[in-house]
Design a protein around this motif. Structure first.
Motif, mmCIF file in Angstrom:
data_model
loop_
_atom_site.group_PDB
_atom_site.id
_atom_site.type_symbol
_atom_site.label_atom_id
_atom_site.label_comp_id
_atom_site.label_asym_id
_atom_site.label_seq_id
_atom_site.Cartn_x
_atom_site.Cartn_y
_atom_site.Cartn_z
ATOM 1 N N GLN A 160 0.951 -1.326 0.087
ATOM 2 C CA GLN A 160 -0.081 -0.107 -0.027
ATOM 3 C C GLN A 160 0.941 1.240 0.108
ATOM 4 N N GLU A 161 1.877 1.278 0.853
ATOM 5 C CA GLU A 161 2.771 2.419 0.967
ATOM 6 C C GLU A 161 3.460 2.651 -0.563
ATOM 7 N N ILE A 162 3.823 1.793 -0.959
ATOM 8 C CA ILE A 162 4.971 1.773 -2.335
ATOM 9 C C ILE A 162 3.666 2.272 -3.408
ATOM 10 N N ALA A 163 2.554 1.905 -3.261
ATOM 11 C CA ALA A 163 1.538 2.514 -4.387
ATOM 12 C C ALA A 163 1.191 3.783 -4.076
ATOM 13 N N VAL A 164 1.162 4.258 -2.863
ATOM 14 C CA VAL A 164 0.918 5.845 -2.319
ATOM 15 C C VAL A 164 2.346 6.451 -3.069
ATOM 16 N N LEU A 165 3.537 5.956 -2.871
ATOM 17 C CA LEU A 165 4.535 6.952 -3.005
ATOM 18 C C LEU A 165 4.678 7.081 -4.634
ATOM 19 N N PHE A 166 4.132 6.110 -5.489
ATOM 20 C CA PHE A 166 4.208 6.275 -6.670
ATOM 21 C C PHE A 166 3.098 7.038 -7.256
ATOM 22 N N GLU A 167 2.020 6.960 -6.410
ATOM 23 C CA GLU A 167 0.679 8.210 -6.870
ATOM 24 C C GLU A 167 1.223 9.438 -6.351
ATOM 25 N N THR A 168 1.716 9.862 -5.335
ATOM 26 C CA THR A 168 2.073 11.007 -4.859
ATOM 27 C C THR A 168 3.299 11.883 -4.918
ATOM 28 N N MET A 169 4.459 10.989 -5.180
ATOM 29 C CA MET A 169 5.834 11.616 -5.137
ATOM 30 C C MET A 169 6.173 11.659 -6.484
ATOM 31 N N ASN A 170 6.563 13.239 -6.878
ATOM 32 C CA ASN A 170 6.975 13.429 -7.861
ATOM 33 C C ASN A 170 8.430 13.282 -8.219
ATOM 34 N N ASP A 171 9.248 13.508 -6.995
ATOM 35 C CA ASP A 171 10.770 13.137 -7.302
ATOM 36 C C ASP A 171 11.339 11.733 -7.248
ATOM 37 N N PRO A 172 11.636 11.170 -8.389
ATOM 38 C CA PRO A 172 11.975 9.965 -8.341
ATOM 39 C C PRO A 172 12.991 9.492 -7.271
ATOM 40 N N LEU A 173 14.151 10.215 -7.190
ATOM 41 C CA LEU A 173 14.946 10.032 -5.818
ATOM 42 C C LEU A 173 14.509 9.980 -4.672
ATOM 43 N N GLU A 174 13.592 10.796 -4.349
ATOM 44 C CA GLU A 174 12.880 10.588 -2.845
ATOM 45 C C GLU A 174 11.972 9.594 -2.862
ATOM 46 N N LEU A 175 11.075 9.150 -3.938
ATOM 47 C CA LEU A 175 10.500 7.744 -4.108
ATOM 48 C C LEU A 175 11.390 6.737 -3.625
ATOM 49 N N LEU A 176 12.714 6.575 -4.382
ATOM 50 C CA LEU A 176 13.375 5.512 -4.125
ATOM 51 C C LEU A 176 14.087 5.553 -2.642
ATOM 52 N N LYS A 177 14.447 6.755 -2.092
ATOM 53 C CA LYS A 177 14.922 6.593 -0.712
ATOM 54 C C LYS A 177 13.810 6.199 0.252
ATOM 55 N N TRP A 178 12.398 6.503 0.115
ATOM 56 C CA TRP A 178 11.475 6.103 0.985
ATOM 57 C C TRP A 178 11.346 4.689 0.761
ATOM 58 N N LYS A 179 11.208 4.178 -0.497
ATOM 59 C CA LYS A 179 10.818 2.749 -0.740
ATOM 60 C C LYS A 179 11.863 1.838 -0.048
ATOM 61 N N ASP A 180 13.327 2.303 -0.210
ATOM 62 C CA ASP A 180 14.490 1.382 0.512
ATOM 63 C C ASP A 180 14.356 1.401 1.815
ATOM 64 N N ILE A 181 14.007 2.536 2.400
ATOM 65 C CA ILE A 181 13.716 2.353 4.109
ATOM 66 C C ILE A 181 12.424 1.582 4.314
ATOM 67 N N LEU A 182 11.431 1.642 3.739
ATOM 68 C CA LEU A 182 10.104 0.983 3.969
ATOM 69 C C LEU A 182 10.603 -0.537 3.688
ATOM 70 N N GLU A 183 11.406 -0.773 2.701
ATOM 71 C CA GLU A 183 11.548 -2.498 2.499
ATOM 72 C C GLU A 183 12.556 -2.927 3.557
ATOM 73 N N ASN A 184 13.453 -1.876 4.155
ATOM 74 C CA ASN A 184 14.538 -2.620 4.848
ATOM 75 C C ASN A 184 13.695 -3.029 6.335
ATOM 76 N N VAL A 185 12.473 -2.344 6.681
ATOM 77 C CA VAL A 185 12.069 -2.444 7.954
ATOM 78 C C VAL A 185 10.720 -3.564 7.632
#
Length: 207
Positions: A160-185
């Protein structure tokens, strides 16, 4: 002269490992709730991860020098290794937050950290119950089922969170940062499930 094999206290070391994992998971959750002491928390988590590494290494050494072990050597080795991996993932998530200069949180990330803390708490209870596994077998199996259930919840939240990131984040770099952290946890909750599977296997193997 009679040679008496040294008796290694595997239960003691696994309980210490579980206690340190609780502290790691609690620090991560507390930091996401309040990042004011981020540097101090990161430093302590790094210390804890090193302590977990040392305990895990000591368990490996004990396996090498023990004539007899209370469980199969492979089970002891794998359990220690997977518990060590949980600490690794928690430290990795904090380090990435530091590198990416991310101090804020999100509802999804907070939920994942909360599930992780709960899963580690259940692991700790199961590890302590292993001392009396003959009488505590049913409770340990119940804890394993709950850990598996929580990992399924974490999977859903991550998607759900990754889907929200792709829908709401315009900066690809910020998206990848958040995705990386979420996946680690979320990966840490995956490993909690691996630990529960090992414990479940031990209970079923030894009846």
């Amino acid at each position: 002269m009679i040679f008496i094999p040294k008796k290694h206290q595997f239960s003691d070391k696994f309980e210490i490992l579980a206690d340190k994992l609780i502290e790691c998971a609690k620090l991560l959750l507390d930091t996401l709730n309040n990042s004011a002491h981020f540097s101090t928390s990161l430093s302590r988590i790094t210390e804890l991860e090193h302590e977990v590494d040392m305990i895990t290494h000591n368990i490996y050494q004990d396996l090498h020098t023990s004539f007899m072990t209370p469980l199969d050597r492979e089970d002891i080795y794998t359990l220690a290794n997977e518990m060590d991996n949980i600490a690794d993932r928690i430290e990795s998530a904090m380090i990435k937050m530091d590198i990416y200069r991310i101090r804020q949180t999100s509802p999804g990330l907070l939920s994942l950290a909360s599930i992780l803390f709960s899963s580690v708490s259940l692991i700790r209870e199961a590890i302590y119950a292993m001392r009396k596994r003959k009488t505590q077998a049913s409770r340990i199996l119940e804890l394993c089922v709950e850990i598996n259930s929580q990992e399924n919840q974490a999977d859903q939240i991550l998607h759900q969170e990754i889907a929200v990131l792709f829908e709401t984040m315009n900066d690809p770099l910020e998206l990848l940062k958040w995705k990386d952290i979420l996946e680690n946890v979320e990966e840490a909750t995956d490993i909690c499930e691996d630990v529960s599977n090992i414990l479940e296997g031990i209970i079923l193997k030894y009846g």
